[in-house]
Design an enzyme around this catalytic site. Structure first.
Site, PDB file in Angstrom:
ATOM      1  N   GLU A 292      54.793 104.225  10.399  1.00 37.33           N
ATOM      2  CA  GLU A 292      53.478 104.213   9.753  1.00 37.33           C
ATOM      3  C   GLU A 292      53.277 102.965   8.903  1.00 37.33           C
ATOM      4  OE1 GLU A 292      55.394 106.867   9.966  1.00 37.33           O
ATOM      5  OE2 GLU A 292      54.198 108.550  10.712  1.00 37.33           O
TER       6      GLU A 292
ATOM      7  N   PHE B  73      55.695 123.231   5.641  1.00 41.48           N
ATOM      8  CA  PHE B  73      56.364 122.194   6.435  1.00 41.48           C
ATOM      9  C   PHE B  73      55.498 120.928   6.487  1.00 41.48           C
ATOM     10  CE2 PHE B  73      57.060 120.227  10.678  1.00 41.48           C
ATOM     11  CZ  PHE B  73      58.337 119.743  10.422  1.00 41.48           C
ATOM     12  N   GLN B  74      56.081 119.800   6.178  1.00 40.07           N
ATOM     13  CA  GLN B  74      55.406 118.490   6.156  1.00 40.07           C
ATOM     14  C   GLN B  74      54.200 118.462   5.230  1.00 40.07           C
ATOM     15  OE1 GLN B  74      54.866 117.024  10.235  1.00 40.07           O
ATOM     16  NE2 GLN B  74      56.904 116.111  10.113  1.00 40.07           N
TER      17      GLN B  74
ATOM     18  N   LYS C  51      44.495 120.510   8.475  1.00 39.31           N
ATOM     19  CA  LYS C  51      44.492 120.780   9.911  1.00 39.31           C
ATOM     20  C   LYS C  51      43.410 121.796  10.315  1.00 39.31           C
ATOM     21  CE  LYS C  51      47.690 121.618  13.721  1.00 39.31           C
ATOM     22  NZ  LYS C  51      49.066 121.984  14.118  1.00 39.31           N
TER      23      LYS C  51
ATOM     24  N   MET D 293      64.580  83.939  -1.890  1.00 36.97           N
ATOM     25  CA  MET D 293      64.050  83.768  -3.239  1.00 36.97           C
ATOM     26  C   MET D 293      64.978  84.415  -4.272  1.00 36.97           C
ATOM     27  SD  MET D 293      61.641  82.133  -4.682  1.00 36.97           S
ATOM     28  CE  MET D 293      59.971  81.940  -4.070  1.00 36.97           C
TER      29      MET D 293
END
Lengths: 172, 572
Positions: free
Chosen positions: B62, B124-125, B174, B483
């Site tokens: 993602e 869940f999630q 959902k 750096m």
């Protein structure tokens, strides 16, 4: 310096979280915050008492508040003629003998007793924060069992006299 | 609901997910960067069923999606659109969202959420993406009712792209995606609390014009706000008319031609000596669309200490935030510049100032070390500039390679430079290049990255291969966090704590394993022909350019120092 800021906001989900989160992120120190509905449906009013370092920080605070999508209006009313009130509930130790004495103490503050038990009584007071503070100081020697304050809510008076800074001075 | 009826008429919206697809079509979306998962399955099904008339780019993480969307937005000027699932899908976007808010990049981000019935049960999630993203979005929504969805999407695009741009997130439970609609919903909206000021206050313009008419040593500092306002042309007219010298922030590169005589270079920590001294000595500094970042100003008391400060910005909260401002102008840069162009200011003679700056430019150019055969990274950037004829879109991560790209690639046009400035995100450059290429398929896109940052998002090579994108990844490979290594050398007595990458992959084989052409180059003599070859090649290439490890970025304002105390300034 202590300032009283009011914000009119749209009553959308999470708006309080959004605003307190922004204040936290920008390191503004909130002394009290009170929120409730306003005269318009779907619009809430918030009152903040904040301690800011200087005028630049104050300007940044009002600008950041204004920048929030849900905020309709921000006012710093500290130097204006205003009414500011808070509510406190104080549960204080009191034997039956002390009851009358305590009632004598709170009477000048126009506070009222809203609950009594065998060994305590609960007092409700509304007013300017310094008045609330003064009464709490007087009650302290009796032993305060529980104390809760709402934080200040405020708005401008109907009319603004010419010079008002002195009226409010430091006490709000 | 007004919809462009480009979708199959027989495919009337059936459920919330269909409404989502139709709303995106309505918003003119041509590319959606995303990754599927449980909570967005109805939406992915709707994309499939509706044969949505926009591309869906399947990233491999993602974070790849959102940085690609940022690269797309930075180089096309259009909002980047991202879709991820709930929980881990959503939290994998966080770095990109924080990056976008810092650099004012317009994004509309959709996350799936568990169904309303189980929100708050640690399902869940499930993650509290609203709570997590409130501090790093311009605004965010969780859709409460299906009937709100089209309005919320329209609002989100409006908020993301107007005023000061930024990321807006919409969390879609959902059950909303699954809910059968059968109806069309109103998408009109009214945002009384959000009314960006675009027109400048005429009195402030008069003040600014007056300040210019009294200024002997004026300077114009240009930021990305000019690009967002599409005001490059107006900027050119303004500074030509009054013969004003121009400096730039990192993100402002390209809004004014980098090769122009009036341009003094980027200012700030690794800017040019001339630009920083101009900021130090000016008597009037006109900041247009920059936010006085601490990497620009150095120690505040030494930043433009004797100058009157004018600041043009569409975000009032930026004005006076860091530097006390005498002349604030809250406006869109284009509107403000047009007002200034029309002001007919009588400039005093400031030829002496201009001459001094021109002389300084000649005396203190950017410089670097060359060794016999080994590749100097700065030289490599110069070769990329030459071989691309200065026309490439360039993206970078953060670090040494980023500063060298900013110093040695000269941008003459806006929207050709995507870099992670504010947040300083490693792993940004390569996916951003993918997004830029998808937004501008005809352009040559070069991603200049370091060996460390590239390893944070290199899985997106799959996308570059799958779409045969003409993205050329140039790894300035110094086997180190360059750096970090430089700072440890300069400020931590050469204690290289965990900054040397002794184990790196074989980048050539790695690229090849994804089906991407990989090349290694170790000698300067091989570089020109190689660049010509890969820029002509129709597809993605990864170049593992082995560069001198010890090379540092100079000149530099050391931390805590003022802009007049640059170190590593050299005269040729």
């Amino acid at each position: 310096m202590k300032r009283i800021i009011t914000a009119t906001v749209q009553d959308r989900a999470g708006v309080l979280n959004r605003i307190t989160g922004m204040l936290y992120k920008r390191q503004f120190n909130i002394e009290s915050i009170s929120v409730g509905s306003s005269e318009t449906e779907g619009v809430s009013k918030m009152t903040f008492v904040v301690d800011v370092g200087d005028h630049q920080k104050l300007e940044q605070l009002t600008k950041q508040l204004n920048k929030q999508i849900d905020v309709l209006k921000v006012s710093d009313i500290t130097d204006k003629a205003m009414v500011a009130r808070e509510l406190a509930l104080v549960k204080v130790n009191s034997s039956s003998q002390a009851r009358t004495e305590i009632q004598g103490v709170i009477a000048p503050f126009r506070a009222s007793v809203i609950d009594v038990s065998k060994d305590s009584m609960t007092i409700q007071i509304t007013g300017k924060p310094d008045k609330v503070e003064a009464m709490i100081t007087l009650l302290r020697p009796y032993g305060i069992k529980e104390l809760t304050r709402t934080g200040v809510t405020a708005f401008l008076r109907g009319q603004q006299p010419g010079n008002v800074t002195e009226i409010n001075s430091l006490s709000i | 609901m007004e919809m462009k009826r480009e979708l199959n008429e027989a495919n009337q919206p059936k459920n919330g997910a269909d409404l989502f697809v139709w709303s995106l079509v309505d918003a003119g979306v041509d590319t959606l960067f995303g990754y599927p998962g449980g909570a967005v399955l109805p939406i992915y099904d709707a994309l499939y069923r509706n044969q949505a008339p926009f591309k869906h780019i399947l990233s491999r993480h993602e974070q790849g999606s959102i940085h690609a969307a940022e690269g797309y937005a930075r180089t096309t000027g259009k909002p980047g659109v991202v879709l991820a699932t709930s929980g881990p899908g959503a939290t994998n976007l966080i770095t990109g969202i924080a990056d976008a808010i810092m650099d004012s990049i317009p994004l509309v981000i959709f996350t799936g959420q568990v169904a309303h019935q189980v929100i708050g049960t640690d399902a869940f999630q499930e993650s509290d993406i609203m709570g997590i993203t409130t501090p790093i979005t311009k605004y965010n929504y969780q859709v409460e009712k299906l009937s709100d969805l089209p309005r919320v999407i329209k609002e989100a695009f409006y908020i993301a792209t107007t005023g000061r741009p930024g990321p807006v997130l919409i969390d879609i439970p959902k059950n909303i995606s699954e809910e059968i609609s059968g109806k069309e919903f109103d998408s009109d909206f009214y945002l009384p609390g959000y009314q960006p000021t675009t027109k400048p206050n005429p009195l402030q313009i008069v003040k600014l014009a007056d300040a210019l008419s009294k200024s002997k040593r004026p300077i114009v500092l240009t930021g990305a706000g000019i690009q967002f306002a599409g005001a490059s042309e107006e900027l050119r007219q303004f500074v030509r008319k009054y013969n004003l010298p121009v400096t730039s922030t990192l993100h402002g590169l390209g809004v004014f031609p980098g090769t122009d005589e009036q341009f003094l270079g980027m200012a700030g920590m690794h800017g040019t000596y001339t630009a920083n001294m101009a900021h130090y000595e000016c008597d009037l500094l006109i900041n247009i669309g920059a936010r006085f970042d601490d990497r620009l100003t150095g120690k505040l008391e030494h930043f433009a200490p004797n100058a009157r400060i004018a600041h043009i910005d569409i975000d009032p909260a930026e004005i006076g935030k860091v530097i006390p401002t005498e002349i604030p102008v809250v406006a869109d840069a284009k509107e403000a510049l047009n007002a200034l162009i029309g002001s007919n200011i009588s400039m005093p003679d400031h030829g002496e100032w201009i001459d001094k700056l021109q002389k300084s430019k000649e005396e203190y150019p950017l410089w670097y070390n060359r060794s016999d055969e080994a590749i100097s990274p700065q030289w490599m950037v110069e070769q990329v500039y030459k071989a691309s004829k200065g026309n490439a879109i360039v993206t970078t991560d953060v670090g040494q390679h980023q500063m060298w790209a900013a110093q040695f690639y000269k941008f003459d046009e806006p929207n050709r430079w995507a870099t992670s400035g504010g947040l300083g995100t490693m792993g940004f450059g390569f996916p951003a290049a993918i997004g830029a290429q998808l937004g501008a398929p005809e352009e040559l896109v070069v991603s200049i990255v370091g060996d460390a940052g590239f390893q944070m998002t290199l899985q997106e090579l799959a996308v570059a291969h799958e779409r045969n994108l003409r993205v050329k990844v140039i790894i300035l490979n110094n086997s180190a966090l360059g750096m970090v290594r430089q700072w440890q050398e300069s400020f931590y007595d050469e204690r290289y704590s965990e900054s040397l990458l002794t184990v790196n992959p074989d980048f050539v084989k790695l690229a090849e394993s994804y089906g991407v052409r990989g090349v290694r180059v170790e000698k300067e003599s091989e570089v020109p022909a190689l660049l010509e070859d890969i820029f002509a090649y129709d597809g993605p290439v990864v170049v593992d350019a082995r560069v001198v490890q010890k090379e540092c970025v100079y000149p530099m304002i050391a931390p805590g120092k003022g802009i007049h105390e640059m170190i590593g300034v050299k005269q040729p």
